[in-house]
Design a protein around this motif. Structure first.
Motif, PDB file in Angstrom:
ATOM      1  N   LYS A  65      25.930 131.487   2.788  1.00 45.36           N
ATOM      2  CA  LYS A  65      26.201 132.919   2.598  1.00 45.36           C
ATOM      3  C   LYS A  65      26.397 133.599   3.952  1.00 45.36           C
ATOM      4  O   LYS A  65      27.304 134.400   4.123  1.00 45.36           O
ATOM      5  CB  LYS A  65      25.054 133.592   1.834  1.00 45.36           C
ATOM      6  CG  LYS A  65      24.944 133.162   0.400  1.00 45.36           C
ATOM      7  CD  LYS A  65      26.158 133.587  -0.375  1.00 45.36           C
ATOM      8  CE  LYS A  65      26.109 133.123  -1.803  1.00 45.36           C
ATOM      9  NZ  LYS A  65      27.422 133.233  -2.443  1.00 45.36           N
ATOM     10  N   LYS A 112      30.066 134.297   3.393  1.00 45.05           N
ATOM     11  CA  LYS A 112      30.045 135.541   2.608  1.00 45.05           C
ATOM     12  C   LYS A 112      28.949 136.458   3.149  1.00 45.05           C
ATOM     13  O   LYS A 112      27.994 136.782   2.456  1.00 45.05           O
ATOM     14  CB  LYS A 112      29.762 135.235   1.132  1.00 45.05           C
ATOM     15  CG  LYS A 112      30.738 134.297   0.474  1.00 45.05           C
ATOM     16  CD  LYS A 112      32.024 135.007   0.166  1.00 45.05           C
ATOM     17  CE  LYS A 112      32.943 134.066  -0.621  1.00 45.05           C
ATOM     18  NZ  LYS A 112      34.197 134.684  -0.951  1.00 45.05           N
ATOM     19  N   HIS A 132      27.346 139.322   1.075  1.00 46.12           N
ATOM     20  CA  HIS A 132      26.529 139.062  -0.105  1.00 46.12           C
ATOM     21  C   HIS A 132      25.060 139.253   0.256  1.00 46.12           C
ATOM     22  O   HIS A 132      24.648 138.977   1.371  1.00 46.12           O
ATOM     23  CB  HIS A 132      26.735 137.634  -0.606  1.00 46.12           C
ATOM     24  CG  HIS A 132      28.061 137.418  -1.250  1.00 46.12           C
ATOM     25  ND1 HIS A 132      28.401 136.235  -1.842  1.00 46.12           N
ATOM     26  CD2 HIS A 132      29.136 138.227  -1.403  1.00 46.12           C
ATOM     27  CE1 HIS A 132      29.624 136.318  -2.332  1.00 46.12           C
ATOM     28  NE2 HIS A 132      30.092 137.517  -2.071  1.00 46.12           N
TER      29      HIS A 132
END
Length: 113
Positions: free
Chosen positions: A38, A42, A45
């Motif tokens: 993550k 990402k 997120h």
């Protein structure tokens, strides 16, 4: 046209009670890899981590009930990490999960989450 970026939220529940101690090193590896992915891929997120079966108790529902005179609700559940974007502190937390000595009701854990 550009698509709006969707922010996603992930809540991970980890059982750290005695019956899970033999598997916690593998759980820590998986959790570290998940949060690292993550962080790298990402970073917008958000991830929260709730521990079940801890020796202590640290969650808002228990505190609220305790203030009303009932200290026997939502025991042995700790919110290790509230929803936040992944960071280095979160990675360290994944590597050092406590070995709990408590038991808790899974449903209570979901309510806390």
């Amino acid at each position: 046209s550009t698509m709006a970026k969707r922010k996603e939220f992930f809540m991970v529940f980890v059982d750290v009670a005695p019956h899970m101690h033999p598997w916690l090193p593998e759980v820590e590896d998986w959790l570290f890899s998940f949060v690292e992915a993550k962080l790298l891929n990402k970073p917008d997120h958000e991830v929260a981590i709730v521990l079940l079966g801890t020796s202590g108790t640290s969650n808002e529902l228990h505190t609220e009930n305790e203030e009303q005179g009932d200290d026997q609700q939502y025991l042995n559940i700790e919110v290790l990490r509230n929803f936040r974007v992944p960071n280095m502190e979160g990675l360290e937390q994944c590597r050092n999960l406590p070995r709990g000595q408590g038991m808790c009701d899974l449903t209570d854990g979901f309510f806390v989450g």
